[in-house]
Write an enzyme that holds these catalytic residues in place. Sequence first.
Site, PDB file in Angstrom:
ATOM      1  CE  LYS A 185       5.200  65.650  28.149  1.00 47.70           C
ATOM      2  NZ  LYS A 185       4.294  64.632  27.593  1.00 47.70           N
ATOM      3  CD  GLU A 260      -5.994  72.814  36.675  1.00 50.96           C
ATOM      4  OE1 GLU A 260      -6.163  72.031  37.646  1.00 50.96           O
ATOM      5  OE2 GLU A 260      -6.511  72.664  35.575  1.00 50.96           O
ATOM      6  CB  CYS A 294      -8.339  68.718  37.557  1.00 53.84           C
ATOM      7  SG  CYS A 294      -8.669  70.046  36.407  1.00 53.84           S
ATOM      8  CD  GLU A 391      -7.624  64.106  40.680  1.00 56.02           C
ATOM      9  OE1 GLU A 391      -6.403  63.915  40.632  1.00 56.02           O
ATOM     10  OE2 GLU A 391      -8.186  65.098  40.169  1.00 56.02           O
TER      11      GLU A 391
HETATM   12  P1  ADP Z   1      -2.034  61.719  34.618  1.00 54.19           P
HETATM   13  O1  ADP Z   1      -1.863  60.945  35.876  1.00 54.19           O
HETATM   14  O2  ADP Z   1      -3.315  62.423  34.488  1.00 54.19           O
HETATM   15  O3  ADP Z   1      -1.575  61.000  33.376  1.00 54.19           O
HETATM   16  P2  ADP Z   1       0.433  63.107  34.719  1.00 54.19           P
HETATM   17  O4  ADP Z   1       0.720  64.167  35.726  1.00 54.19           O
HETATM   18  O5  ADP Z   1       1.166  61.823  34.812  1.00 54.19           O
HETATM   19  O6  ADP Z   1      -1.107  62.951  34.766  1.00 54.19           O
HETATM   20  O7  ADP Z   1       0.629  63.661  33.259  1.00 54.19           O
HETATM   21  C1  ADP Z   1       0.353  64.982  32.864  1.00 54.19           C
HETATM   22  C2  ADP Z   1       1.439  65.458  31.911  1.00 54.19           C
HETATM   23  O8  ADP Z   1       2.680  65.472  32.617  1.00 54.19           O
HETATM   24  C3  ADP Z   1       1.677  64.552  30.702  1.00 54.19           C
HETATM   25  O9  ADP Z   1       2.018  65.365  29.585  1.00 54.19           O
HETATM   26  C4  ADP Z   1       2.858  63.716  31.131  1.00 54.19           C
HETATM   27  O10 ADP Z   1       3.608  63.208  30.046  1.00 54.19           O
HETATM   28  C5  ADP Z   1       3.662  64.737  31.918  1.00 54.19           C
HETATM   29  N1  ADP Z   1       4.598  64.175  32.888  1.00 54.19           N
HETATM   30  C6  ADP Z   1       4.502  63.003  33.572  1.00 54.19           C
HETATM   31  N2  ADP Z   1       5.581  62.824  34.363  1.00 54.19           N
HETATM   32  C7  ADP Z   1       6.389  63.914  34.190  1.00 54.19           C
HETATM   33  C8  ADP Z   1       7.636  64.337  34.738  1.00 54.19           C
HETATM   34  N3  ADP Z   1       8.292  63.596  35.625  1.00 54.19           N
HETATM   35  N4  ADP Z   1       8.143  65.522  34.333  1.00 54.19           N
HETATM   36  C9  ADP Z   1       7.475  66.288  33.456  1.00 54.19           C
HETATM   37  N5  ADP Z   1       6.310  65.951  32.897  1.00 54.19           N
HETATM   38  C10 ADP Z   1       5.747  64.782  33.250  1.00 54.19           C
END
Ligand code: ADP
Length: 483
Positions: A185, A260, A294, A391
């Site tokens: 995904k 990570e 990161c 961050e």
């Molecule tokens: P950023 O703040 O860098 O956008 P996120 O952690 O929100 O980082 O996003 C990183 C990945 O995790 C993306 O692919 C996002 O769609 C996914 N993501 C965000 N929220 C969830 C969740 N609740 N469960 C699973 N995946 C998620």
Amino acid sequence: MTATTRTAVERLAPDRLFIGGEWVDARSGARLATYHPATGELVAEVAEAREEDVDAAVAAARAAFDAGPWPRLDAADRAELLWKLADAIAADADRLARLEVLDTGKPIREAQIDLRETVDAFRYYAGWATKLHGQTIPVRGAVLNYTLREPVGVVGAIIPWNFPLLMAAWKVAPALACGNAVVLKPAEQTPLTALELAALAARVGLPPGVLNVVPGYGETAGAALVRHPGVDKIAFTGSTAVGRQIGQLVAGTDKALTLELGGKAANIIFEDAALDQAVEGIVNGIYFNQGEVCCAGSRLLVQESVVDVVIEKLKDRLATLRVGDPLDKNTDVGAINSRAQLEKIEELVASGVAEGAEIYQPACQLPERGYFFRPTLFTNVAQSHRIAREEIFGPVLSVLTFRTPDEAIEKANNTEYGLSAGIWTEKGSRILEMARRLRAGVVWANTYNKFDPTSPFGGYKESGFGREGGLHGLLAYVRLEDR
Ligand code: ADP
């Protein structure tokens, strides 16, 4: 839209979900749009996966793993296919790099580095497919005891928007080398190169269902993947907040997990360092990929005796950074990935000013459109300031000072994160001592942001657990079986 943008988009092929070897629309018919951060223009619309699509992708991966040829293939044949995939990526690298720029806003030169590292990751892990040795164990008695390394099964890989293809490669390459099936995904902001990866994998003959790609939002598609009982392992790269939620969802299930997450890395300059080289490394450490990294070296700890000269050199160097069109090969700092991210950076920078740190930004001209932010340097920063603790994920460096190595260690380790750190000194014994005492998964000395597929990468504390890269990154995708 500029001519270069158009050419890259016109040659964009896949815009649907890739499930079981087929390009399919989302069950709901939903689509999501991606925009070029440097102009705000629409780049593409792709199918948007939701829970029912994730179900279909997991079912396809399950079938490929439980009954398909891939895990049963001779390891040498898996290796050969991964090598062919690496060749296919290399052959298409220019176009893929451009697509990555359109989705992320990163400078094209840096996207080209991502592409090289992506190819390297597939080639490196192709080599491991034939080297997944078990052991024989000298137990008491006339018994043959041995271990096997078996694939974990179906891997759910969730990746962020800052290095879309490279982060996919870091998960997909070792997972496939071991014989797993994957549901990938990508981040909703940057789905294009993951779909291209699926197209290339299909073209070189990866069996249907072994790699499925489901672009979608985190709370819907991502969460559905994490919760799905048919998934054996989740490999996540992203924010610490989401990583924590995923950890809670996975707790109590039999899923394996690697996370990570975020960072607030310290780069430490001692007075005896080669200062010009150090400044170059510091600039690369924080302004590479607009600081949306990161392991960005976002805190600079400078020994007090050289702080003035280091700050002068940093200011001079910042003034030469070219901020602008990421498709221009001369650009050093591209666009911030999204409006939301830009606003987060602006809010934290405003907090730095309000809390009393001194801000410096070069007087460069920013493009009129798009999400741009000037490379920013904060001096007179206190440890309590938000800019020294949180961050930022943007091109913002906070400078603090120290007198002694003990104080440097205390300040560097005074963070909830622990992904990486950097040391700049000409004294070898000091490097070894500091490297031992820094609570960070990766410590670089007299260099920064140096990556190699042979080397493990991952965090301490709230930066996550598990490693990607190298042998350790491989072992995250196998189970040890005792026979
Ligand atoms: P950023 O703040 O860098 O956008 P996120 O952690 O929100 O980082 O996003 C990183 C990945 O995790 C993306 O692919 C996002 O769609 C996914 N993501 C965000 N929220 C969830 C969740 N609740 N469960 C699973 N995946 C998620």
